[in-house]
Scaffold this motif. Sequence first.
Motif, PDB file in Angstrom:
ATOM      1  N   VAL A 280     -22.981  15.585   1.141  1.00 22.22           N
ATOM      2  CA  VAL A 280     -24.251  15.815   1.817  1.00 22.22           C
ATOM      3  C   VAL A 280     -24.077  16.672   3.069  1.00 22.22           C
TER       4      VAL A 280
ATOM      5  N   LEU B 103     -25.570  17.358   6.936  1.00 23.31           N
ATOM      6  CA  LEU B 103     -26.267  16.653   8.001  1.00 23.31           C
ATOM      7  C   LEU B 103     -27.060  17.610   8.884  1.00 23.31           C
TER       8      LEU B 103
ATOM      9  N   GLN C 258     -20.684  18.415   7.031  1.00 18.89           N
ATOM     10  CA  GLN C 258     -20.811  17.842   5.695  1.00 18.89           C
ATOM     11  C   GLN C 258     -19.818  16.712   5.502  1.00 18.89           C
TER      12      GLN C 258
ATOM     13  N   GLU D 179     -30.444   7.841   6.831  1.00 16.48           N
ATOM     14  CA  GLU D 179     -31.028   8.775   5.851  1.00 16.48           C
ATOM     15  C   GLU D 179     -31.710   9.950   6.547  1.00 16.48           C
TER      16      GLU D 179
ATOM     17  N   ILE E  63     -29.531  13.025   7.126  1.00 15.75           N
ATOM     18  CA  ILE E  63     -29.070  13.776   5.955  1.00 15.75           C
ATOM     19  C   ILE E  63     -30.128  14.807   5.568  1.00 15.75           C
TER      20      ILE E  63
END
Length: 462
Positions: A10, A12, A17, A74, A77
């Motif tokens: 993922v 950010l 990452q 979350e 992200i």
Amino acid sequence: MTCPYLYDQVKLTDSTQGVVKYIGEVKNKNGTFFGLEMLPYYGGYDNADTNGSEGDQVYFGTTKNEKIGRWVTEEEIVSVVDDTHSLKLLGTSPKFTVGDRVFVPKKNCNAMVHYVGIPKFGANPKIFVGLELDEPNGNCNGTLANCTYFSCEDKYGLYQVPTNVQLAQEEVNIDIDEVDEQNFEQAEEPEEQDEDEKESPPEPEPEPEPEPEPEPKPQPKQPEPKPQPKVEPKPQPKVEPKPQPKVEPKPQPKIEPKPQPKVQPKPQPKIEPKARPKVGVNPQSQPVSNKPADEYKNFVSSTETGAAGDAPKLAPRTVKHDDGSETTYPTYLTNFCVKVRTHHKLNNYKTINYSSRKFQVDDMKVQQKLEELFKANAANRGTLTIDGGKQFAYVLHSATTAKHEWRAACRVNTDSVPEAQKLLNYIEQATNNALKSVDRIQTFNWDRNFQALVSAIRKANM
């Protein structure tokens, strides 16, 4: 952005990452967190400050146990870059993430995902999914072998490997005609049982049965000789001439039995028990039949089945022909679309659509209309129309106006809004009665509730 899965790479908000190696709760932190092993490029190690452990609790491991991990929410992200990467990982990524609704076949119930990772309690490193079950069929409260990865009520927690978990079906489409065929017989069975139960209470007449315990047979025979009640000399049970038709000297049972009370039920002992159960039922059913326009106001709730009294009988449609003859057609439910909330905290929903083969509609259009009305804070009850003339009655229950959130729309074969509203009133009151004692909505079986109501409505009008 879609919530990432375990092992997803993922990006950010600060452009760094990392790879997801843990999803769940963290001690001394509020909310759900993603444990990332940061990647070296784009300054990934700059804000890394953990090796996956917090105090004595190990949540995930990093390469060489170095502090190159990071806790993020979350909201931090931005996107899922890729689900493949160069890190050496254990197993394949299960397609579950925190907040997913799943089904656990071994427990035969649904659950909510609260954790995905490699717990410390495993004998061998293995991916587990931490679940909060809808029913108390678990073995913990989120803590197992002194390892806590989430919290819930005791017996509601369970850890399972991903292969033992399935994503729950959150959209169900049902042929309403099949509901008729499959459930009418089942619906009749409980009615017969209810009748039996109603007949059993009026059987206080068999109260003499405990008396005939010595010999119950003589009493049934006594009703036969009772045509000679003149000879019944209670004061002299021994001289009783009645035993003459039956030399059976059983004067004692007669002394206790009370022949006179028996004289009352004797005319028709069987008829009286039947009449009594009916008397107990009529007070509830009569007002419904006498006032069809207000049927839904007089239903008797039953929280066990989700039903409410008798389903309303809709007014039939009569068609006059050119030759003066008339044909009467029944009015019945053809479409029922509902959307319900399935978790008391998370925004998880389920849609259930019942449609008749003869009266097909685009269920998605109905659901979209309900969603638009809900978001626009429209009236709690009203009418919606799709496809240029197909009319539905609808009802909305939001979290601000009701304890549990759900919304529904129904249609009848004649497109009569008043008749559709009558059905919806019945469904609404029955469902609200069933929900009165429900605190954790994930324990409520929406499917069974609505299937019982739809079956009852169709049976009453087909």
